[in-house]
Design a protein around this motif. Structure first.
Motif, mmCIF file in Angstrom:
data_model
loop_
_atom_site.group_PDB
_atom_site.id
_atom_site.type_symbol
_atom_site.label_atom_id
_atom_site.label_comp_id
_atom_site.label_asym_id
_atom_site.label_seq_id
_atom_site.Cartn_x
_atom_site.Cartn_y
_atom_site.Cartn_z
ATOM 1 N N THR A 50 -37.904 13.766 -35.046
ATOM 2 C CA THR A 50 -37.994 15.072 -35.661
ATOM 3 C C THR A 50 -37.396 14.935 -36.880
ATOM 4 N N ASP A 97 -41.587 21.972 -37.442
ATOM 5 C CA ASP A 97 -42.654 23.010 -37.336
ATOM 6 C C ASP A 97 -43.626 22.441 -36.463
ATOM 7 N N GLU A 99 -43.257 21.188 -33.110
ATOM 8 C CA GLU A 99 -43.139 22.480 -32.049
ATOM 9 C C GLU A 99 -44.375 23.055 -31.741
ATOM 10 N N CYS A 135 -46.074 20.652 -29.452
ATOM 11 C CA CYS A 135 -45.553 20.794 -28.103
ATOM 12 C C CYS A 135 -46.177 21.899 -27.347
ATOM 13 N N VAL A 160 -36.152 22.655 -32.106
ATOM 14 C CA VAL A 160 -37.380 22.706 -31.510
ATOM 15 C C VAL A 160 -37.297 23.121 -29.902
ATOM 16 N N TRP A 161 -36.613 22.687 -29.138
ATOM 17 C CA TRP A 161 -36.566 23.084 -27.914
ATOM 18 C C TRP A 161 -36.050 24.508 -27.636
ATOM 19 N N ARG A 163 -36.525 27.169 -29.900
ATOM 20 C CA ARG A 163 -37.687 27.807 -30.482
ATOM 21 C C ARG A 163 -38.815 27.834 -29.424
ATOM 22 N N LEU A 164 -39.014 26.896 -28.594
ATOM 23 C CA LEU A 164 -40.242 26.808 -27.542
ATOM 24 C C LEU A 164 -39.939 27.992 -26.898
#
Length: 338
Positions: free
Chosen positions: A164, A171, A174, A177, A221-222, A224-225
């Motif tokens: 990342t 973004d 994400e 994912c 990223v994790w 915001r998931l």
């Protein structure tokens, strides 16, 4: 050959750091507290070169179980069965890591190794490289299960987003994912985790003698998931870009110190030529910084080692020591925030 019925972390929500099997990382795993060890399932990426077993015998991980990824080894160098037997003799349970590009023969060996231990394995799927759409992902999964002889309920799915590199890339990663997770929800995996990494592959160009921040975009990223039940994984304090074969050089004392949103990178050349003096000055600066934890030396084994080096210039350590302290603090920080 004894068959394991329980060992290490059996939690679906275990933290799964992807680590290189070097002295620094293994020292950090060998000094985990019992409560932290129960929440960690390390994934070790075996690299070309000497066997990692002598180092594991010297520094056995307190987790009691480790996942082994042979993906970087050529076909004639990987021997999951021998590794499983050697780890069983040490009382360490092994989870083989299935990679989509591995041969049928190796996948069969992974299945046999898994059944020698916990009848569990990790499927490491890199969407950008292994499957471009849900149909391909399903086809890849069915092949891996068929060749290994394992059931999907015995598999911990690791969605590895790899590097990342910047905010805009984070973004994009994400959104990618989210699409993979929609596919993953259609199968009864034992667990599902998401991994990525944002540490630069090379720190040599960063300034020295002052702490520099590097954003933890992988953690962003994790977070915001916002997916319930999705486990956290990362590359520890290293980069997903593995610089194998790079000529080694004498490093400045370096710590990669994890905070909530970033890493603080300390590269120290201050106080002349003695590495021990430079390390002491670095550690003294860190323990007096605002990001030193309120628990201080009690926060992790690595923090205790940093605090000790701040008091004395003796035993300033080596690159392996600095990596072990950084990794130890990182694991403790991740566990405290999950």
């Amino acid at each position: 050959m004894a068959v394991f019925t329980t060992a290490g972390s059996l939690r679906d929500d275990a933290y799964r750091p992807i680590l290189r099997p070097r002295r620094g990382e293994l020292a950090a795993l060998s000094h985990l507290t019992a409560s932290d060890a129960a929440r960690v399932m390390p994934i070790l990426e075996v690299e070309p070169g000497p066997s990692i077993m002598p180092l594991i015998r010297q520094l056995p991980p307190r987790t009691g179980a480790i996942a082994i990824d042979f993906g970087a080894l050529p076909e004639d160098r990987a021997d999951p069965i021998t590794m499983a037997e050697a780890l069983a003799d040490l009382g360490v349970a092994m989870l083989p890591v299935l990679r989509p590009y591995e041969s049928s023969r190796r996948l069969g060996d992974h299945g046999r190794a898994a059944r020698m231990h916990l009848s569990r394995a990790v499927l490491r799927l890199q969407p950008h490289a292994d499957a471009g759409n849900p149909a391909e992902a399903t086809e890849v999964t069915e092949r891996l299960l068929r060749r290994s002889g394992l059931a999907v309920e015995e598999i911990d799915l690791l969605i590895d987003l790899a590097e990342t590199a910047c905010v805009s890339h984070a973004d994009t990663v994400e959104e990618q994912c989210r699409r993979v997770l929609r596919w993953a929800h259609g199968m009864p995996w034992r667990s599902v985790s998401v991994a990525s990494g944002a540490m630069p592959a090379n720190l040599d160009d960063l300034p020295t003698d002052l702490p520099v921040t590097v954003g933890r975009l992988d953690a962003r990223v994790w977070a915001r998931l916002g997916e319930p039940g999705i486990g956290y994984a990362d590359y520890g304090v290293t980069s997903p870009v593995r610089r194998l074969g790079v000529q080694r050089h004498r490093q400045l004392p370096t710590l990669r110190y994890t905070a909530e949103h970033n890493w603080w990178i300390y590269r120290w050349s201050r106080r002349g030529g003695r590495s021990d003096d430079r390390c002491q000055d670095l550690c003294r600066t860190l323990v007096h910084s605002p990001h030193w934890p309120a628990e201080g030396a009690r926060f992790s084994w690595g923090d205790a080692e940093i605090a000790r080096r701040a008091r004395t210039a003796r035993g300033g350590g080596s690159s392996a020591s600095w990596m072990s302290w950084s990794t130890s603090h990182h694991i403790a920080h991740v566990l405290s925030t999950l």
